[in-house]
Scaffold this motif. Structure first.
Motif, PDB file in Angstrom:
ATOM      1  N   ARG A  97      -4.927   0.400  -4.898  1.00 55.76           N
ATOM      2  CA  ARG A  97      -5.176   1.097  -3.636  1.00 55.76           C
ATOM      3  C   ARG A  97      -6.611   0.848  -3.164  1.00 55.76           C
ATOM      4  O   ARG A  97      -6.838   0.593  -1.973  1.00 55.76           O
ATOM      5  CB  ARG A  97      -4.930   2.593  -3.795  1.00 55.76           C
ATOM      6  CG  ARG A  97      -5.210   3.400  -2.538  1.00 55.76           C
ATOM      7  CD  ARG A  97      -4.884   4.877  -2.729  1.00 55.76           C
ATOM      8  NE  ARG A  97      -5.674   5.482  -3.792  1.00 55.76           N
ATOM      9  CZ  ARG A  97      -5.505   6.736  -4.216  1.00 55.76           C
ATOM     10  NH1 ARG A  97      -4.560   7.498  -3.686  1.00 55.76           N
ATOM     11  NH2 ARG A  97      -6.273   7.218  -5.187  1.00 55.76           N
TER      12      ARG A  97
ATOM     13  N   LEU B 293      -7.798  -1.238   0.322  1.00 53.81           N
ATOM     14  CA  LEU B 293      -8.615  -0.623   1.361  1.00 53.81           C
ATOM     15  C   LEU B 293     -10.033  -1.192   1.381  1.00 53.81           C
ATOM     16  O   LEU B 293     -10.929  -0.636   2.014  1.00 53.81           O
ATOM     17  CB  LEU B 293      -8.656   0.894   1.158  1.00 53.81           C
ATOM     18  CG  LEU B 293      -7.293   1.590   1.282  1.00 53.81           C
ATOM     19  CD1 LEU B 293      -7.421   3.083   0.976  1.00 53.81           C
ATOM     20  CD2 LEU B 293      -6.698   1.383   2.672  1.00 53.81           C
TER      21      LEU B 293
ATOM     22  N   ARG C  96     -10.446   2.195   8.428  1.00 51.11           N
ATOM     23  CA  ARG C  96      -9.370   2.064   7.453  1.00 51.11           C
ATOM     24  C   ARG C  96      -9.904   1.887   6.036  1.00 51.11           C
ATOM     25  O   ARG C  96      -9.289   2.372   5.075  1.00 51.11           O
ATOM     26  CB  ARG C  96      -8.485   0.875   7.843  1.00 51.11           C
ATOM     27  CG  ARG C  96      -7.675   1.153   9.096  1.00 51.11           C
ATOM     28  CD  ARG C  96      -7.292  -0.108   9.851  1.00 51.11           C
ATOM     29  NE  ARG C  96      -6.448   0.217  11.011  1.00 51.11           N
ATOM     30  CZ  ARG C  96      -6.913   0.700  12.163  1.00 51.11           C
ATOM     31  NH1 ARG C  96      -8.215   0.908  12.310  1.00 51.11           N
ATOM     32  NH2 ARG C  96      -6.077   0.970  13.150  1.00 51.11           N
ATOM     33  N   GLY C  97     -10.996   1.187   5.921  1.00 45.75           N
ATOM     34  CA  GLY C  97     -11.609   0.966   4.613  1.00 45.75           C
ATOM     35  C   GLY C  97     -13.093   1.258   4.673  1.00 45.75           C
ATOM     36  O   GLY C  97     -13.907   0.338   4.831  1.00 45.75           O
TER      37      GLY C  97
ATOM     38  N   LEU D 151       0.829  -1.202   0.000  1.00 48.17           N
ATOM     39  CA  LEU D 151       0.000   0.000   0.000  1.00 48.17           C
ATOM     40  C   LEU D 151       0.867   1.257   0.000  1.00 48.17           C
ATOM     41  O   LEU D 151       0.563   2.234  -0.701  1.00 48.17           O
ATOM     42  CB  LEU D 151      -0.922  -0.007   1.221  1.00 48.17           C
ATOM     43  CG  LEU D 151      -1.830   1.212   1.390  1.00 48.17           C
ATOM     44  CD1 LEU D 151      -2.731   1.396   0.174  1.00 48.17           C
ATOM     45  CD2 LEU D 151      -2.665   1.089   2.665  1.00 48.17           C
TER      46      LEU D 151
ATOM     47  N   SER E 141      -2.662  -0.337   8.332  1.00 45.65           N
ATOM     48  CA  SER E 141      -3.399   0.635   7.508  1.00 45.65           C
ATOM     49  C   SER E 141      -4.489  -0.005   6.667  1.00 45.65           C
ATOM     50  O   SER E 141      -5.250   0.702   5.993  1.00 45.65           O
ATOM     51  CB  SER E 141      -2.424   1.376   6.586  1.00 45.65           C
ATOM     52  OG  SER E 141      -1.442   2.052   7.319  1.00 45.65           O
ATOM     53  N   THR E 142      -4.585  -1.316   6.677  1.00 42.46           N
ATOM     54  CA  THR E 142      -5.579  -2.011   5.865  1.00 42.46           C
ATOM     55  C   THR E 142      -6.665  -2.590   6.761  1.00 42.46           C
ATOM     56  O   THR E 142      -6.438  -2.855   7.950  1.00 42.46           O
ATOM     57  CB  THR E 142      -4.917  -3.136   5.044  1.00 42.46           C
ATOM     58  OG1 THR E 142      -4.413  -4.144   5.924  1.00 42.46           O
ATOM     59  CG2 THR E 142      -3.764  -2.579   4.205  1.00 42.46           C
TER      60      THR E 142
ATOM     61  N   ASP F 265     -15.579  -0.960   2.718  1.00 41.25           N
ATOM     62  CA  ASP F 265     -15.420  -2.416   2.831  1.00 41.25           C
ATOM     63  C   ASP F 265     -16.795  -3.020   3.156  1.00 41.25           C
ATOM     64  O   ASP F 265     -17.149  -3.249   4.304  1.00 41.25           O
ATOM     65  CB  ASP F 265     -14.395  -2.737   3.921  1.00 41.25           C
ATOM     66  CG  ASP F 265     -13.976  -4.200   3.919  1.00 41.25           C
ATOM     67  OD1 ASP F 265     -14.683  -5.019   3.293  1.00 41.25           O
ATOM     68  OD2 ASP F 265     -12.948  -4.525   4.536  1.00 41.25           O
TER      69      ASP F 265
END
Length: 639
Positions: free
Chosen positions: A352, A356, A553-554, A317, A522-523, A557
């Motif tokens: 990216r 994420l 973070r996402g 990432l 970060s994911t 998602d």
């Protein structure tokens, strides 16, 4: 008196006669004079009219003459300007002529008599060079080569006399930077010898029999290619399984003066090492390329790809972000092709988004990238990626279409990628026997690739196999698949957590997911998976905490949104779950399981009509056998 009276009239009469005569005479003369004056005036007027016409005609003639003279002078000036511009253009073109000129070869008379004249041989060399260029796939822009002749390759046929063509050739040779290829064919003691030389550089001579003339011409063309464009020739060799020869050229370029050549030589060496499965060595070479020329976006893109292959999610990432920073600086590095930069940017934007958890955006960008065209085989790979992306969207119809579209795809590497995407898709759809079968097939095929095959097996295939075996209830096989997985592999850590959870080793599962979350902070994936196993454990409140971390973070998602909805149902807050299901539906409207759980939440809130609508949608979409059983039960018991 009478006499006096009569004498007066007589006196008047005698005086009036001469006056009348005189008056009459003056009028006649006046009339004549007036007539003469009138005629004179008429003549003067006529003369003035004539002179006026003459003056007008003279002025017209003078004006027309001036106009014609001006037009003539303009035409002459225009001709001079055109000639001057043509000469200037010719001089400019000649001074910027970087083309490759293949002059007619000298050949023995018997070959010429058989039709193999010097021009024919030069044409064969041209054909081979054009073919070599077409078979060289590189992200490097042709204009960045020191000796770039691009598509400007031509055979020069000698002419007799002086012509414009001959004059231009003289100017190009004098002012430009043309590369001239000369050569000859002659007989030696072994048969034929073909010599080719580039400008004043040393000649290359190859030997063979008459029957091997085409082979000799191919070798001569390769010698020209190597001399004029060594980097491009090295890439050609790499693309055709001649890595040792390519390495020698890269090493020569590293010792040269060109900064561009040195940077790209490191990129070429990095590609060789990653192709051999040495990703650490590849990354080291890419870091050296950065030290030489830090503004080539491809270096960052390749670092991202390498770390992604090694399942280093955080570093992948990071370098994806760096790649996008480089491509967004208002221009492109001059040593990369424009189309290649655009495709690289689109691919990394998609990468990216995927990293994420925004699969919908990744799929959209992949479509846009496909529309840009094909560069170095990118189009086929993007279409293969559609298989996994459609599955990640839980869109089974889209997945089937992607399978059909890539059924006849060529190339062993693309076929392996296709199988890998099918394995991933089967796991996503929870078709565990298919995921296991595809994983074992992929592992068997990867063994034939040597070290790189081993690397992908350990870091990509085995984690999904271990996960699938555990979901299928074969814990022995799951543990065997998980045992050799490396510790610096993020998906491996998550797979170990899932295996432990399916074995109800909850403490071990927490341990592995905690490591995964620390490795890729970060994911969203470690937090989302961790929340999922906490929900399976029966702790929906703890699961929601992890889901919140994942969505921080996402935020797109959507599988986490759906799981959050399930956790709310488990916490008897189906009313709150509706918002989560609706949000997830905005990203994955064709997900059967989502509509099933959405209908269940509506059912518990008392909205039977809404539940029926969602159950109908779920029934028309892909559902696992377990989901279909739940759907039948809910519809039978409550709707």
């Amino acid at each position: 008196m009478g006499d006096e009276t009569n004498s007066e009239p007589q006196g008047e009469a005698s005086g009036a006669g001469p006056a009348v005569a005189l008056a009459a005479a003056s009028r006649a003369r006046a009339d004549a004079y007036l007539a003469e004056q009138t005629e004179l005036t008429r003549l003067q007027i006529a003369r003035e009219h004539k002179e006026e016409r003459l003056r007008n005609w003279s002025q017209f003639v003078d004006y027309t003459s001036a106009v014609l003279k001006l037009a003539f002078e303009f035409v002459v000036a225009l001709i001079v300007i055109v000639i001057g511009a043509a000469v200037a253009a010719a001089l400019w073109n000649a001074s910027h002529d970087n083309g490759l000129v293949i002059e007619a070869f000298s050949v023995p008379p018997e070959l010429a008599n058989r039709g193999l004249t010097g021009e024919v041989v030069a044409g064969k060399v041209l054909d081979r060079l054009t073919s070599l260029q077409a078979q060289t796939t590189s992200n490097r822009a042709a204009s960045s080569y020191v000796n770039n002749w691009g598509s400007d390759i031509k055979v020069q046929i000698p002419e007799t006399g002086v012509s414009i063509g001959e004059l231009y050739r003289y100017l190009a040779r004098w002012l430009g930077n043309e590369t001239h290829i000369t050569g000859e064919i002659y007989r030696d003691g072994q048969g034929l010898a073909v010599t080719a030389r580039v400008g004043g550089q040393p000649a290359t001579t190859v030997h063979g029999s008459d029957a091997e003339l085409d082979k000799l011409v191919q070798q001569s063309a390769e010698a020209v290619y190597r001399t004029t464009q060594p980097y491009r020739y090295a890439v050609y060799l790499d693309n055709h399984g001649r890595a040792a020869e390519a390495s020698a050229i890269y090493q020569t370029l590293l010792a040269g003066a060109s900064v561009d050549d040195r940077a790209w030589a490191y990129i070429g060496i990095a590609a060789q090492r990653s192709g051999a499965g040495d990703f650490n060595g590849s990354n080291a070479s890419l870091m050296r390329a950065l030290a030489v020329k830090p503004d080539i976006p491809l270096i960052y893109g390749n670092l991202s790809a390498n770390h992604s292959s090694m399942q280093h999610d955080e570093l992948a990432l990071f370098y994806t972000q760096k790649t996008l920073e480089m491509t967004a600086r208002g221009g492109r590095d001059a040593t990369m092709g424009e189309l290649d930069v655009r495709i690289l940017e689109m691919q990394n934007r998609g990468g990216r988004a995927e990293a994420l958890g925004d699969v919908a955006e990744a799929a959209r960008l992949n479509r846009q990238s496909e529309a840009l065209g094909n560069s170095n085989g990118s189009l086929a790979q993007q279409r293969v990626s559609d298989i996994g992306l459609c599955a990640a969207l839980h869109d089974y119809a889209c997945y089937q279409d992607a399978l059909d579209a890539t059924a006849s795809i060529g190339g062993s590497v693309r076929a392996l990628n296709r199988t890998a995407n099918i394995q991933q898709a089967a796991a996503t759809f929870e078709i565990w026997p298919e995921a296991i079968a595809q994983g074992n097939l992929l592992a068997s095929n990867l063994k034939q690739l040597g070290p790189i095959g081993v690397m992908f097996t350990l870091r990509a295939v085995d984690p999904l196999l271990a996960w699938s075996y555990a979901e299928a209830g074969d814990f022995k096989a799951a543990d065997a698949a998980a045992a050799p997985m490396p510790p610096d592999c993020d998906i491996c850590l998550r797979a170990r957590g899932h295996v432990a959870a399916r074995e109800h080793r909850w403490g071990a599962a927490d341990y592995w997911f905690a490591r995964a979350a620390a490795s890729a902070p970060s994911t969203p994936f470690a937090f989302g998976d961790w929340g999922e196993i906490l929900l399976q454990k029966g702790d929906p409140d703890a699961a929601i905490v992890k889901f919140r971390h994942a969505l921080e973070r996402g935020p797109h998602d959507f599988p986490v949104m759906e799981l959050w909805g399930e956790a709310l149902i488990a916490s008897n807050r189906s009313d709150l779950a509706l918002a989560e299901f609706s949000a997830a539906n905005g990203f994955a409207p064709n997900w059967g399981h989502l509509h099933l759980k959405w209908g269940e939440a509506l059912l518990w809130t008392g909205d039977a009509a809404g539940a029926r609508k969602q159950f109908a949608l779920a029934g028309a979409l892909f559902l696992t056998p377990a989901d279909r059983a739940i759907l039948a039960r809910l519809k039978g018991d409550h709707v």
